[in-house]
Motif scaffolding. Structure first.
Motif, PDB file in Angstrom:
ATOM      1  N   HIS A  95     -10.035  -0.627 -21.315  1.00 56.10           N
ATOM      2  CA  HIS A  95      -8.579  -0.584 -21.477  1.00 56.10           C
ATOM      3  C   HIS A  95      -8.013  -1.978 -21.190  1.00 56.10           C
ATOM      4  O   HIS A  95      -7.362  -2.206 -20.163  1.00 56.10           O
ATOM      5  CB  HIS A  95      -7.977   0.440 -20.512  1.00 56.10           C
ATOM      6  CG  HIS A  95      -8.536   1.820 -20.659  1.00 56.10           C
ATOM      7  ND1 HIS A  95      -8.065   2.729 -21.571  1.00 56.10           N
ATOM      8  CD2 HIS A  95      -9.552   2.440 -20.004  1.00 56.10           C
ATOM      9  CE1 HIS A  95      -8.751   3.851 -21.483  1.00 56.10           C
ATOM     10  NE2 HIS A  95      -9.657   3.701 -20.527  1.00 56.10           N
ATOM     11  N   PRO A  96      -8.242  -2.920 -22.087  1.00 61.83           N
ATOM     12  CA  PRO A  96      -7.810  -4.308 -21.833  1.00 61.83           C
ATOM     13  C   PRO A  96      -6.306  -4.490 -21.765  1.00 61.83           C
ATOM     14  O   PRO A  96      -5.826  -5.560 -21.368  1.00 61.83           O
ATOM     15  CB  PRO A  96      -8.413  -5.072 -23.022  1.00 61.83           C
ATOM     16  CG  PRO A  96      -8.610  -4.043 -24.092  1.00 61.83           C
ATOM     17  CD  PRO A  96      -8.954  -2.781 -23.375  1.00 61.83           C
ATOM     18  N   GLU A  97      -5.563  -3.455 -22.119  1.00 67.52           N
ATOM     19  CA  GLU A  97      -4.100  -3.532 -21.998  1.00 67.52           C
ATOM     20  C   GLU A  97      -3.652  -3.370 -20.552  1.00 67.52           C
ATOM     21  O   GLU A  97      -2.446  -3.459 -20.246  1.00 67.52           O
ATOM     22  CB  GLU A  97      -3.441  -2.444 -22.855  1.00 67.52           C
ATOM     23  CG  GLU A  97      -3.597  -1.018 -22.335  1.00 67.52           C
ATOM     24  CD  GLU A  97      -4.956  -0.373 -22.641  1.00 67.52           C
ATOM     25  OE1 GLU A  97      -5.125   0.821 -22.287  1.00 67.52           O
ATOM     26  OE2 GLU A  97      -5.805  -1.048 -23.238  1.00 67.52           O
ATOM     27  N   GLY A  98      -4.599  -3.174 -19.650  1.00 65.80           N
ATOM     28  CA  GLY A  98      -4.286  -2.986 -18.240  1.00 65.80           C
ATOM     29  C   GLY A  98      -3.801  -4.258 -17.575  1.00 65.80           C
ATOM     30  O   GLY A  98      -3.646  -5.302 -18.212  1.00 65.80           O
ATOM     31  N   PRO A  99      -3.560  -4.213 -16.281  1.00 69.25           N
ATOM     32  CA  PRO A  99      -2.962  -5.345 -15.560  1.00 69.25           C
ATOM     33  C   PRO A  99      -3.929  -6.515 -15.388  1.00 69.25           C
ATOM     34  O   PRO A  99      -5.151  -6.376 -15.525  1.00 69.25           O
ATOM     35  CB  PRO A  99      -2.611  -4.726 -14.198  1.00 69.25           C
ATOM     36  CG  PRO A  99      -3.612  -3.628 -14.021  1.00 69.25           C
ATOM     37  CD  PRO A  99      -3.828  -3.057 -15.397  1.00 69.25           C
ATOM     38  N   ASP A 100      -3.360  -7.683 -15.082  1.00 65.63           N
ATOM     39  CA  ASP A 100      -4.172  -8.817 -14.679  1.00 65.63           C
ATOM     40  C   ASP A 100      -4.819  -8.508 -13.328  1.00 65.63           C
ATOM     41  O   ASP A 100      -4.313  -7.693 -12.544  1.00 65.63           O
ATOM     42  CB  ASP A 100      -3.312 -10.080 -14.557  1.00 65.63           C
ATOM     43  CG  ASP A 100      -2.850 -10.610 -15.909  1.00 65.63           C
ATOM     44  OD1 ASP A 100      -3.424 -10.189 -16.935  1.00 65.63           O
ATOM     45  OD2 ASP A 100      -1.911 -11.427 -15.929  1.00 65.63           O
ATOM     46  N   VAL A 101      -5.938  -9.178 -13.072  1.00 67.02           N
ATOM     47  CA  VAL A 101      -6.681  -8.899 -11.843  1.00 67.02           C
ATOM     48  C   VAL A 101      -7.295 -10.190 -11.323  1.00 67.02           C
ATOM     49  O   VAL A 101      -7.572 -11.114 -12.095  1.00 67.02           O
ATOM     50  CB  VAL A 101      -7.769  -7.818 -12.111  1.00 67.02           C
ATOM     51  CG1 VAL A 101      -8.780  -8.321 -13.114  1.00 67.02           C
ATOM     52  CG2 VAL A 101      -8.452  -7.386 -10.832  1.00 67.02           C
ATOM     53  N   ALA A 102      -7.503 -10.251 -10.020  1.00 68.64           N
ATOM     54  CA  ALA A 102      -8.175 -11.385  -9.393  1.00 68.64           C
ATOM     55  C   ALA A 102      -9.638 -11.047  -9.155  1.00 68.64           C
ATOM     56  O   ALA A 102      -9.970  -9.937  -8.744  1.00 68.64           O
ATOM     57  CB  ALA A 102      -7.502 -11.740  -8.068  1.00 68.64           C
ATOM     58  N   GLY A 103     -10.519 -12.016  -9.421  1.00 66.85           N
ATOM     59  CA  GLY A 103     -11.926 -11.873  -9.074  1.00 66.85           C
ATOM     60  C   GLY A 103     -12.150 -12.314  -7.639  1.00 66.85           C
ATOM     61  O   GLY A 103     -11.330 -13.036  -7.061  1.00 66.85           O
ATOM     62  N   MET A 104     -13.268 -11.884  -7.061  1.00 68.07           N
ATOM     63  CA  MET A 104     -13.548 -12.175  -5.654  1.00 68.07           C
ATOM     64  C   MET A 104     -14.935 -12.781  -5.466  1.00 68.07           C
ATOM     65  O   MET A 104     -15.898 -12.335  -6.098  1.00 68.07           O
ATOM     66  CB  MET A 104     -13.457 -10.895  -4.804  1.00 68.07           C
ATOM     67  CG  MET A 104     -12.051 -10.411  -4.561  1.00 68.07           C
ATOM     68  SD  MET A 104     -11.152 -11.514  -3.454  1.00 68.07           S
ATOM     69  CE  MET A 104      -9.491 -11.280  -4.120  1.00 68.07           C
ATOM     70  N   ASP A 105     -14.986 -13.781  -4.609  1.00 66.08           N
ATOM     71  CA  ASP A 105     -16.212 -14.400  -4.106  1.00 66.08           C
ATOM     72  C   ASP A 105     -16.886 -15.319  -5.114  1.00 66.08           C
ATOM     73  O   ASP A 105     -17.359 -16.398  -4.765  1.00 66.08           O
ATOM     74  CB  ASP A 105     -17.217 -13.357  -3.616  1.00 66.08           C
ATOM     75  CG  ASP A 105     -16.646 -12.472  -2.515  1.00 66.08           C
ATOM     76  OD1 ASP A 105     -15.882 -12.993  -1.680  1.00 66.08           O
ATOM     77  OD2 ASP A 105     -16.952 -11.273  -2.488  1.00 66.08           O
TER      78      ASP A 105
END
Length: 318
Positions: free
Chosen positions: A252-262
Motif C-alpha cells: 500500500h504505497p499510498e500510505g504515510p512516510d516513515v523513518a528507517g532505524m539503525d
C-alpha cells in the motif's frame, strides 16, 4: 546494507572452528587465549537492522584479533539468556585466559544489575560488555562490567524537525515497548523537534509491554491499516518489527512516510524518507579490538550525535 546476521554466524563459526587443534598439527595451531561470547537480543538476529549491524562490527573485530574465538547465541527469552550468562561466566570460562560476555541489547540491563548486586555470584573475573544501557552499578563480586549508550535524542530531534518541515500534521511515534528508557529518549527527541516547528506533540503508541515488541512484525503489519488511517508520518523504533511496516507499505504505497532505524532501510520501502543511522558496528568493533589488545574499556561511555556514531540522514531519491 549490512551483511545478514545469519551469514556472519556461519562465517565466524567456520573461522572459529579453524582455530581448534587438529591432531596432526597441534604444534602449529594457534592457542586460544581469549574468547568472546555474544548474546543478541532475544530472537534478534536477522532483523535487517540493529542486530545485523552489530554482527558486521563483530566480524571485523574478529578478523583483526589473534588467538581469539567468538561464539554467538540468539536466545529466545531473557530466561534462556540468563542460563547462557551463568554458564559462560563460570564453567565456560575455565579453559581460557580471558572471557568477555557481550550482551548486545538493552533488554539485559535488569539481568546484569541482578548479577552485579549478588555478592555470592562468583564468575571468576569474567568481563561483561552491555549494550545501550545507563551506567551500571559497581560490581559486588568479581565481574568487570562495562556499558555504553548511544543517545537517540539528537538524531530523533532532527527527524521531528524534518517531519514538521515536510508539512506533516499528525505523526506517530511507534515504540517497541514503554519500559525501555532508550526508546523514551527517542520519543522525546522526535516530539521536541516536531513541537518546535508546529507547537503540537505527536501521538505515541507501543507495540508490546516488554522486549517482545522488537520481534512482532506480524502484529505491526496487522495494525498498519489503523495507523495509516490516522497518521501521515510514522517514526517507528521497534527493531525487527519495523519489517511488518515496510511489508504493508510495499503493498500500500499510498500510505504515510516513515523513518528507517539503525541502518538505511530505504530499500525496504519507497515510503522511507530518512533514517536514524546508528553506527554501532564501529562502537563494538573498537571495544572488542581494544579489549583483545589489553586496553581496558572505560566503565561507561555516553555517545551523542556529536560522536559520529548516530545521525539523521534524509534519503536522496531521483
Amino acid at each position: 546494507m549490512p551483511v545478514g546476521g545469519k551469514n556472519i554466524i556461519v562465517t565466524l563459526c567456520i573461522a572459529c572452528s579453524l582455530m581448534a587443534c587438529h591432531p596432526a598439527q597441534e604444534d602449529v595451531s594457534p592457542v586460544v587465549r581469549r574468547q568472546v561470547i555474544v548474546l543478541s537480543s532475544p530472537n534478534g538476529i536477522g532483523d535487517h537492522g540493529y542486530n545485523d549491524v552489530i554482527m558486521t562490527g563483530l566480524e571485523r573485530a574478529y578478523l583483526k584479533c589473534e588467538n581469539m574465538k567468538m561464539l554467538f547465541f540468539d536466545p529466545t527469552s531473557i530466561e534462556k539468556a540468563e542460563a547462557l550468562v551463568d554458564y559462560w561466566t563460570q564453567d565456560g570460562a575455565s579453559n581460557v585466559e580471558r572471557t568477555m560476555v557481550v550482551l548486545a541489547a538493552s533488554d539485559y540491563y535488569d539481568l546484569v544489575k541482578k548479577k552485579l548486586s549478588d555478592p555470592n555470584y562468583n564468575p571468576k573475573g569474567v568481563e561483561m560488555l552491555v549494550f545501550e544501557v545507563p551506567e551500571l552499578p559497581e560490581s559486588q563480586n568479581t565481574v568487570k562490567a562495562y556499558s555504553f549508550l548511544i543517545t537517540m535524542y539528537g538524531a530523533s530531534y532532527q527527524a521531528g524537525l524534518y517531519a514538521a518541515e515536510q508539512g506533516k500534521k499528525n505523526p506517530l511515534v511507534w515504540l517497541s515497548n514503554g519500559v525501555d528508557p532508550l526508546l523514551d529518549e527517542a520519543r522525546q527527541g522526535f516530539s521536541d523537534g516536531f513541537f518546535l516547528q508546529t507547537g503540537m506533540r505527536p501521538d505515541t503508541a507501543c507495540l508490546s509491554v516488554d522486549w517482545h515488541g522488537y520481534s512482532m512484525s506480524e502484529e505491526a503489519y496487522r495494525q498498519m491499516p489503523d495507523k495509516c488511517s490516522k497518521y501521515d508520518f510514522l517514526f517507528p523504533v521497534m527493531g525487527g518489527s519495523n519489517m511488518g511496516i515496510f511489508r504493508y507499505l510495499r503493498e500500500h504505497p499510498e500510505g504515510p512516510d516513515v523513518a528507517g532505524m539503525d541502518v538505511d532501510q530505504s530499500l525496504f520501502s519507497a515510503n522511507v524518507v530518512g533514517n536514524v543511522l546508528k553506527h554501532i558496528d564501529q562502537v563494538v568493533e573498537k571495544y572488542i579490538v581494544d579489549w583483545s589488545n589489553d586496553l581496558p574499556p572505560e566503565h561507561y561511555n555516553l555517545y551523542d550525535s556529536q560522536s559520529g556514531y548516530i545521525e539523521w540522514s534524509v534519503v536522496a531519491r531521483q
